[in-house]
Write a protein that holds these residues in place. Structure first.
Motif, PDB file in Angstrom:
ATOM      1  N   GLY A  71      -4.780  -0.006  11.096  1.00  0.00           N
ATOM      2  CA  GLY A  71      -6.016  -0.269  11.489  1.00  0.00           C
ATOM      3  C   GLY A  71      -7.081  -0.276  11.214  1.00  0.00           C
ATOM      4  N   ALA A  72      -7.291   0.666  10.766  1.00  0.00           N
ATOM      5  CA  ALA A  72      -8.881   1.450  10.832  1.00  0.00           C
ATOM      6  C   ALA A  72      -9.186   0.805   9.537  1.00  0.00           C
ATOM      7  CB  ALA A  72      -8.868   2.847  10.811  1.00  0.00           C
ATOM      8  N   ARG A  73     -10.738   0.636   9.570  1.00  0.00           N
ATOM      9  CA  ARG A  73     -11.170   0.672   7.816  1.00  0.00           C
ATOM     10  C   ARG A  73     -11.150   1.468   6.646  1.00  0.00           C
ATOM     11  NH1 ARG A  73     -17.675  -1.876   7.550  1.00  0.00           N
ATOM     12  NH2 ARG A  73     -17.276  -3.170   5.614  1.00  0.00           N
ATOM     13  N   GLY A  74     -10.383   0.941   5.834  1.00  0.00           N
ATOM     14  CA  GLY A  74     -10.081   2.341   4.256  1.00  0.00           C
ATOM     15  C   GLY A  74      -9.132   2.692   4.547  1.00  0.00           C
ATOM     16  N   ARG A  75      -8.114   1.670   5.545  1.00  0.00           N
ATOM     17  CA  ARG A  75      -6.465   2.645   5.194  1.00  0.00           C
ATOM     18  C   ARG A  75      -5.762   1.105   3.862  1.00  0.00           C
ATOM     19  NH1 ARG A  75      -2.395   3.940   9.492  1.00  0.00           N
ATOM     20  NH2 ARG A  75      -0.244   4.480   8.032  1.00  0.00           N
ATOM     21  N   GLY A  76      -6.921  -0.268   3.679  1.00  0.00           N
ATOM     22  CA  GLY A  76      -6.283  -1.076   2.690  1.00  0.00           C
ATOM     23  C   GLY A  76      -6.476  -0.008   1.602  1.00  0.00           C
ATOM     24  N   LEU A  77      -7.269   0.423   0.408  1.00  0.00           N
ATOM     25  CA  LEU A  77      -7.486   1.127  -0.084  1.00  0.00           C
ATOM     26  C   LEU A  77      -6.334   2.376  -0.343  1.00  0.00           C
ATOM     27  CD1 LEU A  77      -9.312   1.250  -2.606  1.00  0.00           C
ATOM     28  CD2 LEU A  77     -10.476   3.178  -1.936  1.00  0.00           C
ATOM     29  N   VAL A  78      -5.726   3.395   0.971  1.00  0.00           N
ATOM     30  CA  VAL A  78      -4.972   3.685   0.618  1.00  0.00           C
ATOM     31  C   VAL A  78      -3.405   3.488   0.231  1.00  0.00           C
ATOM     32  CG1 VAL A  78      -3.829   6.096   1.958  1.00  0.00           C
ATOM     33  CG2 VAL A  78      -6.420   5.688   2.284  1.00  0.00           C
ATOM     34  N   LEU A  79      -2.966   2.197   0.814  1.00  0.00           N
ATOM     35  CA  LEU A  79      -2.241   1.465   0.650  1.00  0.00           C
ATOM     36  C   LEU A  79      -1.956   0.903  -1.027  1.00  0.00           C
ATOM     37  CD1 LEU A  79      -2.256  -0.397   4.370  1.00  0.00           C
ATOM     38  CD2 LEU A  79      -0.608   1.668   3.078  1.00  0.00           C
ATOM     39  N   ALA A  80      -3.307   0.205  -1.114  1.00  0.00           N
ATOM     40  CA  ALA A  80      -3.503   0.388  -1.841  1.00  0.00           C
ATOM     41  C   ALA A  80      -3.411   1.303  -3.862  1.00  0.00           C
ATOM     42  CB  ALA A  80      -4.504  -0.580  -2.557  1.00  0.00           C
ATOM     43  N   SER A  81      -3.469   2.351  -2.876  1.00  0.00           N
ATOM     44  CA  SER A  81      -3.312   3.727  -4.992  1.00  0.00           C
ATOM     45  C   SER A  81      -1.148   4.017  -3.796  1.00  0.00           C
ATOM     46  CB  SER A  81      -4.164   4.424  -3.796  1.00  0.00           C
ATOM     47  OG  SER A  81      -3.943   5.313  -2.910  1.00  0.00           O
ATOM     48  N   LEU A  82      -1.551   4.185  -2.771  1.00  0.00           N
ATOM     49  CA  LEU A  82       0.265   4.413  -2.652  1.00  0.00           C
ATOM     50  C   LEU A  82       1.468   3.337  -3.637  1.00  0.00           C
ATOM     51  CD1 LEU A  82       0.598   5.435   0.804  1.00  0.00           C
ATOM     52  CD2 LEU A  82       0.806   6.852  -0.255  1.00  0.00           C
ATOM     53  N   ALA A  83       0.709   2.359  -3.358  1.00  0.00           N
ATOM     54  CA  ALA A  83       1.511   1.022  -4.473  1.00  0.00           C
ATOM     55  C   ALA A  83       1.380   1.232  -5.413  1.00  0.00           C
ATOM     56  CB  ALA A  83       0.980  -0.036  -3.862  1.00  0.00           C
ATOM     57  N   LEU A  84       0.419   1.125  -6.307  1.00  0.00           N
ATOM     58  CA  LEU A  84      -0.018   1.924  -7.857  1.00  0.00           C
ATOM     59  C   LEU A  84       0.244   3.221  -8.195  1.00  0.00           C
ATOM     60  CD1 LEU A  84      -3.818   1.169  -7.941  1.00  0.00           C
ATOM     61  CD2 LEU A  84      -2.391   0.071  -9.532  1.00  0.00           C
ATOM     62  N   SER A  85       1.086   4.107  -7.082  1.00  0.00           N
ATOM     63  CA  SER A  85       1.626   5.197  -7.761  1.00  0.00           C
ATOM     64  C   SER A  85       2.981   4.889  -7.698  1.00  0.00           C
ATOM     65  CB  SER A  85       1.714   6.444  -6.597  1.00  0.00           C
ATOM     66  OG  SER A  85      -0.139   6.815  -6.396  1.00  0.00           O
ATOM     67  N   GLY A  86       3.566   3.746  -6.937  1.00  0.00           N
ATOM     68  CA  GLY A  86       5.097   3.520  -6.891  1.00  0.00           C
ATOM     69  C   GLY A  86       5.623   2.796  -8.034  1.00  0.00           C
TER      70      GLY A  86
END
Length: 101
Positions: A71-86
């Motif tokens: 829920g912290a600000r900035g976690r969306g970019l990390v989730l997007a990069s995890l999805a892109l790596s996948g």
């Protein structure tokens, strides 16, 4: 508080709350995203280098993911990069399976 000497009305101390933390400087957050984007582009052109680049992006993103709370600000970019790596890893695997079939 009912003490008139406290002077709590009008000084805005009750509205301050907890400080907002800045998670934009988390190690691996931004580099993990860009490495993941590069891995998706490489997955189309060169599958083996894309696999290594995707694993590097995945490790950087997982490091940032473990630090940033939910829920912290900035976690969306990390989730997007995890999805892109996948997606890059999946594209490499599908491409290799199609080559061998």
């Amino acid at each position: 508080m009912t003490d008139p000497r406290a002077n709590m009305e009008g000084n805005n101390l009750l509205n301050l709350g907890a400080p907002h933390l800045d998670w934009s400087k988390t190690p691996g957050r931004v580099p993990g995203f860009w490495v993941s984007v590069v891995s998706v582009v490489l997955a189309v052109l060169l599958p083996f280098p894309a696999l290594f680049v995707a694993l590097i992006g995945l490790s950087l993103s997982l490091r940032a993911f473990s630090v940033i709370p939910a829920g912290a600000r900035g976690r969306g970019l990390v989730l997007a990069s995890l999805a892109l790596s996948g997606v890059a890893i999946l594209a490499v695997v599908v491409r290799l399976v199609l080559v061998f079939v």
